[in-house]
Write an enzyme that holds these catalytic residues in place. Structure first.
Site, PDB file in Angstrom:
ATOM      1  CE  LYS A  22      -1.850   1.682   4.025  1.00 28.78           C
ATOM      2  NZ  LYS A  22      -1.564   3.119   4.211  1.00 28.78           N
ATOM      3  CG  ASN A  23       2.465   2.583   3.556  1.00 29.90           C
ATOM      4  OD1 ASN A  23       1.349   3.065   3.408  1.00 29.90           O
ATOM      5  ND2 ASN A  23       2.888   2.117   4.713  1.00 29.90           N
ATOM      6  CB  CYS A 116      -4.261   6.172  11.075  1.00 28.15           C
ATOM      7  SG  CYS A 116      -4.888   4.681  10.287  1.00 28.15           S
ATOM      8  NE  ARG A 121       0.141  10.320  10.380  1.00 24.30           N
ATOM      9  CZ  ARG A 121      -0.206   9.249   9.692  1.00 24.30           C
ATOM     10  NH1 ARG A 121      -1.417   8.759   9.791  1.00 24.30           N
ATOM     11  NH2 ARG A 121       0.659   8.657   8.895  1.00 24.30           N
ATOM     12  CG  ASP A 305       2.978   1.654   9.510  1.00 24.69           C
ATOM     13  OD1 ASP A 305       2.596   2.532  10.291  1.00 24.69           O
ATOM     14  OD2 ASP A 305       2.987   1.795   8.273  1.00 24.69           O
ATOM     15  NE  ARG A 397      -7.042   4.313   5.412  1.00 24.71           N
ATOM     16  CZ  ARG A 397      -6.164   4.706   6.328  1.00 24.71           C
ATOM     17  NH1 ARG A 397      -6.517   4.841   7.569  1.00 24.71           N
ATOM     18  NH2 ARG A 397      -4.930   4.991   5.987  1.00 24.71           N
TER      19      ARG A 397
HETATM   20  C1  UD1 Z   1       5.019   7.220   8.566  1.00 21.47           C
HETATM   21  C2  UD1 Z   1       6.163   6.230   8.727  1.00 21.47           C
HETATM   22  C3  UD1 Z   1       6.174   5.327   7.525  1.00 21.47           C
HETATM   23  C4  UD1 Z   1       4.811   4.668   7.418  1.00 21.47           C
HETATM   24  C5  UD1 Z   1       3.699   5.714   7.361  1.00 21.47           C
HETATM   25  C6  UD1 Z   1       2.307   5.105   7.340  1.00 21.47           C
HETATM   26  C7  UD1 Z   1       8.330   6.606   9.802  1.00 21.47           C
HETATM   27  C8  UD1 Z   1       9.545   7.438   9.879  1.00 21.47           C
HETATM   28  N1  UD1 Z   1       7.407   6.952   8.870  1.00 21.47           N
HETATM   29  O1  UD1 Z   1       5.226   7.969   7.370  1.00 21.47           O
HETATM   30  O2  UD1 Z   1       7.187   4.360   7.614  1.00 21.47           O
HETATM   31  O3  UD1 Z   1       4.750   3.863   6.301  1.00 21.47           O
HETATM   32  O4  UD1 Z   1       3.796   6.554   8.498  1.00 21.47           O
HETATM   33  O5  UD1 Z   1       1.868   4.753   8.587  1.00 21.47           O
HETATM   34  O6  UD1 Z   1       8.189   5.654  10.536  1.00 21.47           O
HETATM   35  N2  UD1 Z   1       6.730  15.009  10.994  1.00 21.47           N
HETATM   36  C9  UD1 Z   1       6.781  16.360  11.248  1.00 21.47           C
HETATM   37  N3  UD1 Z   1       6.571  17.220  10.211  1.00 21.47           N
HETATM   38  C10 UD1 Z   1       6.346  16.806   8.939  1.00 21.47           C
HETATM   39  C11 UD1 Z   1       6.296  15.430   8.676  1.00 21.47           C
HETATM   40  C12 UD1 Z   1       6.484  14.555   9.731  1.00 21.47           C
HETATM   41  O7  UD1 Z   1       6.990  16.769  12.385  1.00 21.47           O
HETATM   42  O8  UD1 Z   1       6.173  17.645   8.041  1.00 21.47           O
HETATM   43  C13 UD1 Z   1       6.918  14.038  12.092  1.00 21.47           C
HETATM   44  C14 UD1 Z   1       5.591  13.404  12.511  1.00 21.47           C
HETATM   45  O9  UD1 Z   1       4.923  14.145  13.473  1.00 21.47           O
HETATM   46  C15 UD1 Z   1       6.044  12.064  13.048  1.00 21.47           C
HETATM   47  C16 UD1 Z   1       7.146  11.699  12.111  1.00 21.47           C
HETATM   48  O10 UD1 Z   1       7.681  12.940  11.633  1.00 21.47           O
HETATM   49  O11 UD1 Z   1       6.583  12.182  14.333  1.00 21.47           O
HETATM   50  C17 UD1 Z   1       6.553  10.807  11.012  1.00 21.47           C
HETATM   51  O12 UD1 Z   1       7.214  10.956   9.906  1.00 21.47           O
HETATM   52  P1  UD1 Z   1       6.748  10.715   8.414  1.00 21.47           P
HETATM   53  O13 UD1 Z   1       7.724   9.721   7.906  1.00 21.47           O
HETATM   54  O14 UD1 Z   1       6.615  12.014   7.755  1.00 21.47           O
HETATM   55  O15 UD1 Z   1       5.313  10.107   8.457  1.00 21.47           O
HETATM   56  P2  UD1 Z   1       4.637   9.441   7.278  1.00 21.47           P
HETATM   57  O16 UD1 Z   1       5.106   9.966   5.960  1.00 21.47           O
HETATM   58  O17 UD1 Z   1       3.176   9.472   7.602  1.00 21.47           O
END
Ligand code: UD1
Length: 417
Positions: A22-23, A116, A121, A305, A397
């Protein structure tokens, strides 16, 4: 509402194919509009999030359809740069359309993405990096507006290896003049899958899988064929399902390197692991051992995850395990529900302490997010008696035909709408 009926206590045995990721699929679907192209993707899982991405593509003017696990996109007619709130709120990955639209149209208008509820986020890192490329972006409350700006290659350093921010930069930088170097990039396998796709599209890009990615621009090829890699989180989930039930399961078509951090802990918990080139067999003891300390971290660390599903596998272990969640501040939402089954878990701030119990008993649970919901199903498989997991569609999802996959391994599970 979806209802998962589970009669627990059955040992899972047999072989299990693993769906496409998915990702990896979702950013690639967004990337299909970076330049006019016909895309053919194989091994795309049939999921609500994939559906949502296809609806966004059609809204933007593309032809986009899924037949089985193949997806066909023609982005030649992409004519809009605005995505309505109703489409944005369906999933987190819709934010990757920001970089894609900036590359294609030079402008974009959208609301903040859904997904989620795992904590705050924010997308500040995405916006700051895109601005460094020259995009003029404003955020007014819930709305993000990019009104153009000339994109120029530059050096961008991410203070945290955000997966989403890395993907957005990779897409926008394809349309920038000159070379972009992204330092502190995420190293997740999904980043490499996106790079492979962009290369097939004509992008000059290298370095995915390391913390430094260099993007030099694009010479469009007009036609892209790509295969989505196996889903490492689904593989981790099925491995944990085997471990939770004292099972013997072979995962087929997996890339073991991509979830070795999870396999490491299953091995420490007492599972025998037989790893071959494209498959992994897990032979679990009837009760696992606790594994001490687990810390979630960006790849190649232990994936956030996979945290809820490993927690579910350890509920009946001997001893005490501590899990520290470092990525999201609200990722233990499954805990109060798992405790209804008789689990002993205490959460203080970002640390969950699991004291294994001998027995779990069935109960009625409510899923609050995708991986937490999967954890509840696994715990139900390990519990005696009947468990009902009520879910507003979070689990579907991310998991394709999970009930069927589990039944093929001998589980007594039914999912009804
Ligand atoms: C995250 C997971 C990814 C997973 C996806 C779906 C990590 C590093 N990333 O990706 O492996 O597939 O969820 O569940 O494990 N953050 C900020 N500002 C930003 C972006 C992120 O502060 O602009 C912080 C978030 O608050 C959080 C972390 O960075 O603490 C998560 O990082 P990010 O990799 O951006 O999240 P996803 O892309 O959703």
């Amino acid at each position: 509402m979806e209802f998962w009926h589970i009669r627990g206590g059955k040992r899972l045995t047999g072989a299990c194919p693993i769906q496409g990721s998915k990702n990896a699929s979702l950013p690639i679907l967004a990337a299909s509009i970076v330049c006019p192209a016909r895309t053919e993707l194989t091994e795309v899982p049939r999921l609500r999030d994939v559906d949502a991405a296809l609806r966004i593509l059609r809204h933007l003017g593309c032809r986009a359809e899924q037949q089985g696990n193949a997806v066909y996109i023609d982005s030649g007619l992409c004519s809009r740069s605005t995505i309505p709130h109703a489409l944005m709120e369906e999933m987190r990955s819709s934010v990757i359309f920001l970089g894609a639209l900036i590359a294609r149209c030079g402008e974009a208008r959208m609301s903040l993405p859904g997904g989620c509820q795992l904590g705050k986020r924010p997308i500040d890192l995405h916006l700051a990096a895109l601005r460094q490329l020259g995009a003029e972006i404003e955020q007014n409350g819930d709305e993000i507006v990019c009104r153009g700006g000339r994109l120029r290659g530059t050096r961008i350093a991410l203070p945290f290896p955000s997966v989403g921010a890395t993907e957005n930069v990779m897409l926008a930088a394809c349309a920038a003049e000159g070379e972009t170097t992204l330092c502190g990039a995420a190293r997740e396998p999904e980043i490499t899958a996106l790079q492979d796709y962009l290369r097939a599209m004509g992008a000059h890009i290298r370095g995915a899988g390391t913390e430094r990615i260099v993007i030099e621009g694009m010479e469009p090829t007009g036609r892209v064929c790509a295969r989505i890699p196996p889903d490492r989180i689904v593989a981790a989930t099925m491995a944990c399902a085997a471990a939770a039930t004292g099972g013997d399961v072979e995962l087929r078509g997996v890339d073991v390197q991509q979830f070795s951090a999870v396999v490491h802990f299953l091995n420490r918990a007492g599972c025998d692991i037989i790893s071959r080139k494209r498959s992994l067999r897990i032979l679990a003891p009837s009760r696992l051992r606790a594994v001490g300390e687990i810390l979630t971290a960006p790849f190649p660390g232990f994936p956030t995850d996979a945290q809820p599903v490993l927690m579910a596998a350890l509920l009946r272990s001997r001893g005490k395990t501590r899990i520290t969640e470092t990525i999201f501040e609200n990722r233990f939402r499954q805990v109060p529900e798992l405790c209804r089954l008789g689990a002993d878990i205490r959460v203080i701030d970002r640390v969950a302490e699991i004291r294994g119990v001998e027995r779990l008993h069935g109960a009625t649970l409510t899923a609050g997010d995708l991986r937490g919901g999967a954890a509840m199903i696994l715990a139900g498989l390990a519990a005696e008696g009947e468990t009902l997991v009520r879910d507003k569609g979070h689990i579907t999802r991310g998991y394709e035909a999970l009930d069927q996959r589990l039944r093929e391994l001998g589980a007594d599970v039914e999912m009804k709408n």
